[in-house]
Write an enzyme that holds these catalytic residues in place. Sequence first.
Site, PDB file in Angstrom:
ATOM      1  N   ASP A 331       8.389 -20.398  22.976  1.00  9.62           N
ATOM      2  CA  ASP A 331       6.935 -20.319  23.041  1.00  9.62           C
ATOM      3  C   ASP A 331       6.376 -20.662  21.653  1.00  9.62           C
ATOM      4  O   ASP A 331       7.100 -20.625  20.658  1.00  9.62           O
ATOM      5  CB  ASP A 331       6.544 -18.890  23.452  1.00  9.62           C
ATOM      6  CG  ASP A 331       5.069 -18.771  23.764  1.00  9.62           C
ATOM      7  OD1 ASP A 331       4.431 -19.813  23.967  1.00  9.62           O
ATOM      8  OD2 ASP A 331       4.579 -17.638  23.803  1.00  9.62           O
ATOM      9  N   ASP A 632       6.644 -16.253  32.366  1.00 10.49           N
ATOM     10  CA  ASP A 632       7.911 -16.659  31.742  1.00 10.49           C
ATOM     11  C   ASP A 632       9.131 -16.038  32.427  1.00 10.49           C
ATOM     12  O   ASP A 632      10.264 -16.462  32.172  1.00 10.49           O
ATOM     13  CB  ASP A 632       7.936 -16.262  30.258  1.00 10.49           C
ATOM     14  CG  ASP A 632       6.870 -16.968  29.453  1.00 10.49           C
ATOM     15  OD1 ASP A 632       6.714 -18.186  29.635  1.00 10.49           O
ATOM     16  OD2 ASP A 632       6.196 -16.311  28.647  1.00 10.49           O
TER      17      ASP A 632
END
Length: 895
Positions: A331, A632
């Site tokens: 990320d 996620d």
Amino acid sequence: MEGAAGSHWHARTGDEVLAALDSRSHGLSAPEASRRLALHGPNALPPQPERHPLVRFLAQFHSTLIYVLLAAAVLAAILGHVLDASVIAAVVAVNAVVGFLQEGKAERALAAIRSLVSPRAHVLRDGERLSVPVADLIPGDVVLLEAGDRVPADLRLLRARGLLVDEALLTGESVAAQKHDAPAAHDAPLGDRHSMAFSGTLVAAGQASGVVVATGERTELGRIGRLLSSVEDNGTPLLRQVDRFGRFFALFVLAASVVLLLYAVALRGWPLVDALLAVVAIAVSVIPEGLPAVITITLAIGVQRMASHNAVIRRLPAVETLGATSVICTDKTGTLTRNEMAARRVLAPTRTLLAEGEGYGPRGALRSAHGEDDAAALAEALPLLRCALLCNDARLQQRGAQWAVVGDPMEGALLALGARAGLDAEHARAEWPRVDAIPFDAAHRFMATLHRGPGGETVVFVKGAPERILAMAQVPPAQLARWERGLHDAASAGERLLGFGAKELPAGRARLEFADLEQGVSCLGLVAFQDPPREEALQAIAECRDAGIEVKMITGDHAATATAIARQLHLADAPLALTGAQLDALPATRLAERVREAQVFARTSPEHKLRIVRALQAQGAIVAMTGDGVNDAPSLKQADVGVAMGIKGTEAAKEAAQMVLLDDNFASIVHAVREGRTVYDNVRKVIAFTLPTNGGEVLGLIVCILGGLTLPMTAAQVLWINLVTEITLGLSLAFEPAEPGVMARPPRPAQAPLVSGFMLWRIVLVSVLFAAATLALLQGMLASGESLEAARTLVVNALVAMEIGYLFSVRFLAGRSLTWRGAMGTPAVLWAIGVLAVVQLALTYVPVMNRLFGTAPLSAGQMAVAVATGAVLMLVLEAEKALLRRVRPSLIQSA
């Protein structure tokens, strides 16, 4: 009823959505709500099935090697050798208990997602405001939202006033999304659907009403839950290697045992019972029964070491998998960047200033970008900076040595910017008291505050989207060109921009109206913001590059912003970026190729992340994936190592991951990879130590069977040697430090064999040396008239001494010679040798041990012979290393 995405609710008007759902702005009637609840079912996610603890415990015995050991125990018991059977059974039981405890808690990711849904919701039923359980919401219900509420279902907004929704768990965006009720583009990605509020997200500010378009499994959260359920556990590279090795090894042992049994009975004329006992001794000696426990402990030690670098391992095998990682998908926000907004550039009417300093503290300064006079540039920017302090609702607080923002991060960055210019926000607010304000709203895209100045003047200060501020102002063409260049430069650098303006109103005005701002606003300039990269992340990415590990950024942010950060972090000289829409347009035949080429993936959905990870794995990559949101969770579970953020990560992400970062820092991942490589090296050292020593024992037994000679050890003595050396000498290898250059070599291939060419050569050589020494010592003792018990006791002690000598050699896998410092050993090695010496003395000289294991006391001279045998073996092996480096360097390199 289709989900929020399936019917494109975001692209329809509110009236169209109400009509499609047969609902009204004042809500459903009570009978209709009951009917729909029976039709659609409760607004809840299905529970996740969990394995019963007994099933998980029994699964620990599902190993070919364990089956062989259990069969040997049963056979020994049938033949009346209860001690041998008991020791084998105890070893198997201990390994099962250790495996059961280390496996940890069952998967709870879906349960964590379910906890994100608030227990009650405010709805309109028959025009009345009611509080109902979230489970009772149905499509068509009109829900009311306020700041602090968790959105209970997927909603199409009907009315929104100053609505900001924190969607980080779905999109990864660190800044709250601005929402309004106008339709969004038909093909808008999830993060750009401004007309929608999704289940599980948090209302940060404002008020709204919306109609429920999806509940339960049909929401975005439910869709992610289905993705999560579809992800299967593929195991880790080490576990797959050990499993393949175990099956091959067990089949080999079984086949060899049958052949030897037939040979001993049919050709040598041994009694069946004696032949069976000999075969049991061989099976027990060759199978590394303590190896699983030692590997488990080695991994556990790696867990402890990683914890010191802020990496908490939730699933033990992930320790080793990190060492094999070839691609890290990370990320952006908070992991590669600081997760804090910083005002970097100030564009005044004719000058540009650059802001120095980090964080929200006052340390730093403003400098002219083009070498002009700093004081003159600062004087020109002063009206803009005053506007930034006054048209601002945030506060800064000092907590120890750190400064934190209370309120919007961008407004906090403006306060820090003013402090670096020498301005005090509280003094400015006292000098220019606020009279009235128009709060920020996504519909009009600006905030305005009315102030009374120190000279009695009345001034309105405005900040907002640069396009909106420029539309309010009468800007000359030359000046407009400067602002447009600033907008273009900011977009190229991945920066966010705010525009600032001011307008003087008649003295004494106490009310601020929208009409006051339709024209006549003076544009004061622009400020560019950025979430700055972490310095340690820059160094960590360079270390990854040296280690042959690719780093790919996957973010919900815009492509320009992500690419700019990627350039600053040197992910590539010219980072290739793909958006989620571009991934959708790729044919399946080109997906893997393009995913491998790209360094940045922007505007991605949970499905995109899952496809990216799977595409990389299909090419043989070992993938570590970082994440913090519910979106996620599927890709975290799919990845070989899922890495969740400990500070800003959701519980769903943490439950789906194998590792949690306590500091949300990319550099901690690289520390963990280094430790993972060390752990794998140490596991291989344990295997390289165990197999040859076991091989020497079994080779001696086989030679005796083939030659009709007396066996050098009993099954119980073999088990004793294996257990005490593996839990002392073998375990000491778990504490070995990292090999030199551990992060300067490429990741090992996923299909690389567990036993390299050099290790295989070592297994054969050491096995032959061990067997030759034990047979020579046994025959020498028997020829000198010593008892069989004394001869076997000497063999047992000599084997232990040789294992100590071999331990010093195997500590350096890559064929490096033993140095003086290496010969001194680590504290763990010295402790292991000390403990082993004590238990061997007990085995040799304590009467009860003599009776249990069939041993006899040795003289001092005989014990000296055993010790000397170990020293000679170590010297022979060091000479072998030196020779191989000259004649077969390629074999050494295969280690």
